[in-house]
Design a protein around this motif. Structure first.
Motif, short mmCIF file in Angstrom:
data_model
loop_
_atom_site.label_atom_id
_atom_site.label_comp_id
_atom_site.label_asym_id
_atom_site.label_seq_id
_atom_site.Cartn_x
_atom_site.Cartn_y
_atom_site.Cartn_z
N HIS A 102 -80.51 13.92 34.98
CA HIS A 102 -80.95 15.15 34.34
C HIS A 102 -79.82 16.18 34.40
O HIS A 102 -79.25 16.42 35.47
N LYS A 103 -79.47 16.72 33.24
CA LYS A 103 -78.45 17.77 33.15
C LYS A 103 -77.13 17.32 33.80
O LYS A 103 -76.51 18.08 34.55
N SER A 104 -76.73 16.07 33.52
CA SER A 104 -75.50 15.54 34.11
C SER A 104 -74.66 14.86 33.04
O SER A 104 -75.18 14.36 32.04
N LEU A 146 -79.27 11.58 39.45
CA LEU A 146 -78.23 12.55 39.08
C LEU A 146 -78.88 13.84 38.60
O LEU A 146 -79.72 13.82 37.71
N LEU A 147 -78.49 14.94 39.20
CA LEU A 147 -78.98 16.26 38.80
C LEU A 147 -77.81 17.23 38.86
O LEU A 147 -77.20 17.42 39.93
N ASP A 149 -74.85 16.90 37.86
CA ASP A 149 -73.64 16.16 38.25
C ASP A 149 -73.54 15.86 39.75
O ASP A 149 -72.48 15.46 40.24
N ILE A 150 -74.63 16.05 40.47
CA ILE A 150 -74.68 15.65 41.88
C ILE A 150 -75.50 14.36 41.97
O ILE A 150 -76.65 14.31 41.53
N ALA A 151 -74.89 13.33 42.54
CA ALA A 151 -75.57 12.04 42.71
C ALA A 151 -76.20 11.97 44.09
O ALA A 151 -75.54 12.24 45.10
N THR A 152 -77.49 11.64 44.12
CA THR A 152 -78.18 11.38 45.38
C THR A 152 -78.51 9.89 45.41
O THR A 152 -79.16 9.37 44.50
N ILE A 153 -78.04 9.21 46.45
CA ILE A 153 -78.25 7.76 46.58
C ILE A 153 -79.26 7.52 47.70
O ILE A 153 -79.05 7.98 48.83
#
Length: 396
Positions: A102-104, A146-147, A149-153
């Motif tokens: 989203h927004k990435s 992805l939100l 441009d921050i990726a959370t794994i």
């Protein structure tokens, strides 16, 4: 990643974040951060077991493996490859990758999933010295989210959502999720010494969840989780968590919980679910129209999710049901009512303004938890009990 310092995420339905956070804190975890749709906290391997067994209103428990900026596929690949995957995933582990964006800049979810899968494979190849993974063992679901441009794994410890308690084999049309039913009971501040009733009980989810809360039954005791078979979590940690849960059961408290529904098939489903949950002797279910539902006792909680949409297609039937609910509640002056409904006209049918409203979502349907407090305030019964020296005496 240290097994004594794991960042965990309890995911939450929209609007229930504060309820999930309260549950996490009650488990003894204090470093709690509340965000939209998620509550993060720090725990150890035992926390994975305890959170899955105990959380009533969360959807699932995730391990946050990492969070980093990823504007390019190279950044995403390198960020994921740097993680200690072999600490968690054995050589035979099955590790599907799910994703959302989203927004990435990395907006193609399938492409992101492919990059993450490739990065994990490359890291595991280095560790295990093999070129091919059979993926026939335990399940380790990885998600890349992805939100901005921050990726959370994350790694999913739960598997099928936490609402799947294991007691409901059959369902009625458009059933209320167990997690939401538990949330409605917790938000009502009901206490097990008081009566509780649902006049639109459907498959009995609200009364059953209330009984589990009343007896302090851990909702996950009757099921297993993806992480139940993970080698990194010693079997004794699961055994200790289950033993703790059994020790904390309070099944000596007499319960006054019941429900009714106009649909006899729904009542059959409710009775079967109550039996499966081990609560058949504690709950009363009857086939009744709402205008004949007159629960016994005083100073109780009426908690209900009146039918609409899929359950009753005809708007006139919905209107009739809500009007009958209002008439029934008019004869229950010492009871508080908590009505979870998308209807904008509910207060009209209840013939009074709600004392409090809370916006919640039933799936994608925007609803309100309309709260109508008994005469004399939210808990007039507490005032009465203090005067008579009853169970509520001395409580705040």
């Amino acid at each position: 990643m240290s097994s004594t310092h794991i960042k965990l995420i309890a995911t939450s339905p929209m609007g229930l974040e504060a309820v999930v956070a309260r549950e996490v804190r009650e488990l003894g975890y204090e470093d709690v951060q509340v965000e939209n749709g998620r509550i993060t906290f720090i725990g150890d391997l035992a926390a994975i077991c305890r959170a899955n067994l105990w959380l009533r209103t969360s959807d699932r428990v995730l391990i946050q493996m990492a969070q980093f900026e990823a504007r390019t596929f190279d950044e995403l690949f390198e960020g994921v490859k740097a993680l200690p995957w072999s600490d968690w995933i054995p050589e035979d582990g099955e590790f599907p990758v799910e994703g959302r964006s989203h927004k990435s800049q990395l907006s193609s979810v399938p492409a992101c999933q492919g990059i993450v899968k490739k990065a994990v494979v490359e890291k595991l190849k280095q560790q295990y010295g093999t070129e091919w993974f059979e993926e026939t063992g335990g399940r380790y679901v990885i998600e890349v989210s992805l939100l901005n441009d921050i990726a959370t794994i994350t790694l999913d410890t739960t598997g099928p959502g936490l609402h799947k308690r294991g007691y409901r084999k059959l369902v009625t049309e458009a059933p209320l999720k167990e997690t939401m039913a538990a949330a409605l009971v917790l938000l009502s501040r009901w206490e097990p010494e008081r009566p509780l009733y649902d006049p639109f009980c459907g498959s009995g989810t609200i009364p059953i969840e209330a009984a589990m809360i009343g007896w302090n039954l851990a909702p996950g005791l009757r099921r297993t989780f993806n992480s139940s078979s993970w080698p990194i979590i010693p079997e004794e940690l699961w055994e200790q968590a289950r033993e703790e849960a059994f020790d904390l059961v309070k099944d000596d408290i007499p319960l006054q919980i019941g429900g009714s529904d106009i649909d006899p098939e729904a009542i059959e489903v409710a009775l079967a679910a109550a039996k499966s949950a081990g609560l058949a002797k504690e709950l009363t279910f009857k086939t009744l129209p709402v205008h004949k539902a007159m629960p016994a006792g005083e100073y109780g909680c009426l908690i209900t999710n009146p039918p609409y949409g899929e359950r009753i297609g005809d708007p006139k039937e919905v209107e009739r049901a809500l009007r009958q609910l209002g008439l029934t509640y008019a004869h229950m002056p010492t009871w508080s009512a908590f009505v979870f409904s998308p209807s904008k006209d509910l207060e009209h049918y209840m013939a009074r303004k709600a004392d409090k409203k809370r916006k919640l979502f039933n799936g994608r349907i925007e609803c309100n938890l309309n709260q109508f407090f008994a005469s004399g305030g939210l808990y007039a019964w507490k005032k009465q009990d203090r005067e008579q020296g009853g169970p509520a005496a001395g409580k705040p």
